[in-house]
Scaffold this active site. Structure first.
Site, PDB file in Angstrom:
ATOM      1  N   CYS A 162     -53.468 -24.234 -66.036  1.00 35.10           N
ATOM      2  CA  CYS A 162     -54.635 -24.092 -66.912  1.00 35.10           C
ATOM      3  C   CYS A 162     -54.242 -24.467 -68.346  1.00 35.10           C
ATOM      4  CB  CYS A 162     -55.192 -22.671 -66.798  1.00 35.10           C
ATOM      5  SG  CYS A 162     -56.701 -22.336 -67.716  1.00 35.10           S
ATOM      6  N   ASP A 219     -63.937 -28.913 -60.307  1.00 37.13           N
ATOM      7  CA  ASP A 219     -63.632 -28.223 -61.561  1.00 37.13           C
ATOM      8  C   ASP A 219     -64.767 -28.465 -62.556  1.00 37.13           C
ATOM      9  OD1 ASP A 219     -62.566 -27.382 -64.064  1.00 37.13           O
ATOM     10  OD2 ASP A 219     -60.528 -27.761 -63.337  1.00 37.13           O
ATOM     11  N   HIS A 251     -61.613 -25.194 -60.558  1.00 37.19           N
ATOM     12  CA  HIS A 251     -60.580 -24.853 -61.529  1.00 37.19           C
ATOM     13  C   HIS A 251     -59.860 -23.575 -61.084  1.00 37.19           C
ATOM     14  CE1 HIS A 251     -58.662 -25.157 -65.441  1.00 37.19           C
ATOM     15  NE2 HIS A 251     -58.798 -23.859 -65.566  1.00 37.19           N
TER      16      HIS A 251
END
Length: 282
Positions: A162, A219, A251
């Site tokens: 991330c 995502d 995501h």
């Protein structure tokens, strides 16, 4: 660091270690039933304190117990939520595979991300205040510390998740001493700011380390067209990098403690990562 009374140092290190205590960040609770818990049997785990100028940077470290000889090293770069239980668990998984795994608390100067109950406030009050230049320097410090504490300086890799995925791309253009890097769903495009002047796509042609990018086709925060632009951009680099997209994953698909977890993508991504490390000598 100037000499300090022993009691002060113990108190200071106790305070820093508290930021690495076991547990999940408040913003991600309650955790999902799919959460993976890796034990520490056969490992040495715990906090370390790395001198960075006039401060000590706390890090979570996991390594095989009673290992002989220098170990291949993986620097683990945190999610937006800091070095909470999930990141620590990833370090233990890597240690079980024979690595010295180190996850530095890269927000420690700006605040404790584990205490924030919502992502928006965390982003505004902590994350946006963390300069990329500071992070690059701290990661350099981690690489040097590892070499002096049982790691093999000729076999160093880095992976980030991330927020850390974006950092992973940037670090690949910063430090040629690493052998391999894996970026999990890290942002590749975005607006420049004083603290984040460049994005991964800006440095794609200057990559000094081969990077494997792992992304989710669903995502909502990282559009696929941007990922495809990055795929084209990395072809201009002298290093052999590649991007894998898991079409059905969103995501955070490796975050087993969250609803975003996609087991098939996470398992394949982990295999891709470890094979990438081995392929490049880590």
């Amino acid at each position: 660091m100037p000499d300090q009374p022993t009691s002060f140092l113990h108190e200071r290190r106790g305070f820093l270690a508290a930021a690495l205590a076991t547990g999940f960040a408040l913003a991600v609770r309650p955790v999902a039933a799919s959460t993976i818990v890796t034990d520490s049997d056969g490992l040495e785990v715990g906090p370390a304190f790395i001198e960075r100028g006039d401060v000590e940077l706390p890090a979570y470290v996991a390594r095989p117990a009673n290992a002989s000889g220098p170990l291949p090293t993986v620097i683990v770069v945190q999610e937006i939520f800091g070095v909470h239980e999930h990141i620590q668990d990833l370090c233990r998984r890597l240690a079980k595979a024979g690595y010295l795994a180190i996850a530095p608390d890269l927000y420690f100067r700006q605040g404790d991300p584990r205490k924030y109950t919502d992502i928006e406030t965390l982003q505004r009050e902590v994350v946006t205040k963390v300069p990329d230049a500071q992070v690059m320097g701290d990661l350099d410090g981690m690489v040097a510390w590892a070499a002096a504490h049982g790691g093999d300086p000729a076999r160093v890799a880095l992976t980030g998740f991330c927020w850390g995925g974006r950092i992973a791309w940037l670090y690949a253009a910063h430090n040629p001493a690493l052998k391999a890097i894996v970026a999990w769903y890290g942002r590749v495009e975005g607006k420049a700011s004083d603290n984040t002047p460049l994005q991964p796509i800006d440095v794609a042609a200057q990559l000094k380390v081969p990077v494997l990018g792992l992304y989710g086709g669903k995502d909502q925060g990282i559009p696929l067209d941007g990922v495809e632009r990055m795929r084209v951009a990395i072809k201009r680099s002298a290093r052999p990098s590649r991007i894998v997209v898991y079409e059905d994953a969103g995501h955070g698909f490796n975050a087993d403690y969250r609803p975003s977890y996609h087991r098939a993508a996470a398992q394949d991504g982990w295999l891709e990562m470890t094979q990438w490390f081995k392929r490049h000598g880590v």
